[in-house]
Motif scaffolding. Structure first.
Motif, PDB file in Angstrom:
ATOM      1  N   PRO A   7       0.844  -1.197   0.000  1.00 36.73           N
ATOM      2  CA  PRO A   7       0.000   0.000   0.000  1.00 36.73           C
ATOM      3  C   PRO A   7       0.883   1.252   0.000  1.00 36.73           C
ATOM      4  N   THR A 182     -11.381   0.615   8.303  1.00 35.63           N
ATOM      5  CA  THR A 182     -12.282   0.562   7.158  1.00 35.63           C
ATOM      6  C   THR A 182     -12.207  -0.809   6.498  1.00 35.63           C
ATOM      7  N   GLU A 184     -11.424  -1.367   3.555  1.00 38.36           N
ATOM      8  CA  GLU A 184     -10.202  -1.354   2.733  1.00 38.36           C
ATOM      9  C   GLU A 184      -8.976  -1.677   3.591  1.00 38.36           C
ATOM     10  N   ASP A 185      -8.898  -1.082   4.777  1.00 45.20           N
ATOM     11  CA  ASP A 185      -7.774  -1.366   5.667  1.00 45.20           C
ATOM     12  C   ASP A 185      -7.784  -2.825   6.110  1.00 45.20           C
ATOM     13  N   GLY A 187      -8.916  -5.255   4.467  1.00 44.50           N
ATOM     14  CA  GLY A 187      -8.480  -6.042   3.322  1.00 44.50           C
ATOM     15  C   GLY A 187      -6.971  -6.064   3.176  1.00 44.50           C
TER      16      GLY A 187
END
Length: 313
Positions: A7, A182, A184-185, A187
């Protein structure tokens, strides 16, 4: 070797360093006096994404991935706080870092205590976040609180739970502020468990913890050890797995200890209230910046009482 993309975070540089045969990933940012951030499970360096920027304004921030997690290799053995501490010292030697400040959360905090106890000439200050202290005794309260740690036995039981069920549960249910992590985090953290070697690493971490580390600690492994360097314990007061008493309670084992509560925060303070965590860390380092050298006498032992300062939303 995994091919998962890293990331992206502004100002962060990534390196892969060979440490005694272990390929370690480390995220680096900022300039100044070094500060090392050691993550917990089921996370990796991305755990510190909200703290790296504020800390990098004052420090050279060093965020390794611990063995078996993130982008660091997952060897077949070495899943103990002592082995992780050796990995970190080896990495810092290769980066040319001698003395450093240290922040550790969860497993990273366990490794941090080992570093603080074994290398007081290199660790200047230590901040332990939501981490059980190494001086616990098998009191009735401690043993009763052990039921909160059911995930240890679950992860140690085998790959199916350790590779999917428990990491997902932890990321959803251990924060007191669920929105802090979140989807996304989550994931980003869960993607690592698609690799069988990292699932096996988790099983090994927790089998070793269940069968060796916990019995050894309760039997008094560090009974005669003393934490001599300035230490701050930051504790989320709503942590569902570690009550505050198991993060503090050092007594005479610590020469210079401060315990501070983060209000309405669960097990992941760096995500749930990062601005408050950054402020507390920077304030602690500033207050203790004139730490005496090991050759100088230390003041008489003292232990600050926990404070319940409200953690700003």
């Amino acid at each position: 070797m995994n091919d998962r993309p890293l990331p992206e975070l502004d100002g962060v540089e990534h390196r892969f360093v060979d440490v005694d045969g272990l390929r370690m990933h480390v995220a680096l940012a900022g300039r100044g006096e070094p500060i090392v951030l050691l993550h917990g499970w089921p996370q990796h360096w991305w755990q510190w994404r909200h703290l790296i920027g504020p800390l990098a304004e004052h420090h050279r921030v060093i965020c390794p991935d611990l063995r078996g997690l993130g982008w660091t290799a997952a060897p077949p053995k070495g899943y103990s706080p002592a082995a992780m501490a050796d990995d970190v010292i080896g990495l810092l030697d290769r980066l040319g870092v001698r003395a450093f400040d240290l922040v550790g959360h969860d497993w990273g905090g366990a490794a941090g205590y080992v570093l603080a106890l074994r290398f007081p000439d290199r660790v200047r200050h230590f901040v332990a976040i939501n981490t059980a202290n190494p001086f616990l005794r098998p009191t009735p309260r401690v043993l009763l609180n052990g039921r909160r740690l059911w995930h240890i036995a679950a992860n140690a039981a085998g790959h199916r739970l350790a590779g999917s069920v428990i990491p997902r549960w932890a990321l959803r249910h251990w924060p007191h502020r669920p929105a802090a992590l979140t989807p996304e985090d989550q994931g980003v953290f869960l993607a690592q468990f698609q690799e069988p070697a990292r699932v096996r690493a988790t099983v090994r971490y927790y089998r070793n913890l269940l069968l060796r580390e916990i019995p050894s600690l309760l039997a008094g492994r560090y009974r005669w050890a003393r934490l001599t360097l300035p230490t701050l314990v930051l504790s989320g007061d709503k942590d569902p797995i570690l009550p505050t008493g198991q993060m503090a309670g050092f007594g005479s084992r610590a020469a210079d200890l401060r315990v501070e509560l983060l209000e309405d925060v669960g097990h992941f303070p760096a995500a749930e209230n990062p601005s408050e965590v950054a402020q507390r860390v920077l304030r602690f380092l500033a207050i203790n910046s004139l730490r005496p050298s090991p050759a100088e006498p230390r003041p008489a032992a003292h232990q600050h009482h926990p404070t319940a300062n409200a953690a700003s939303s």
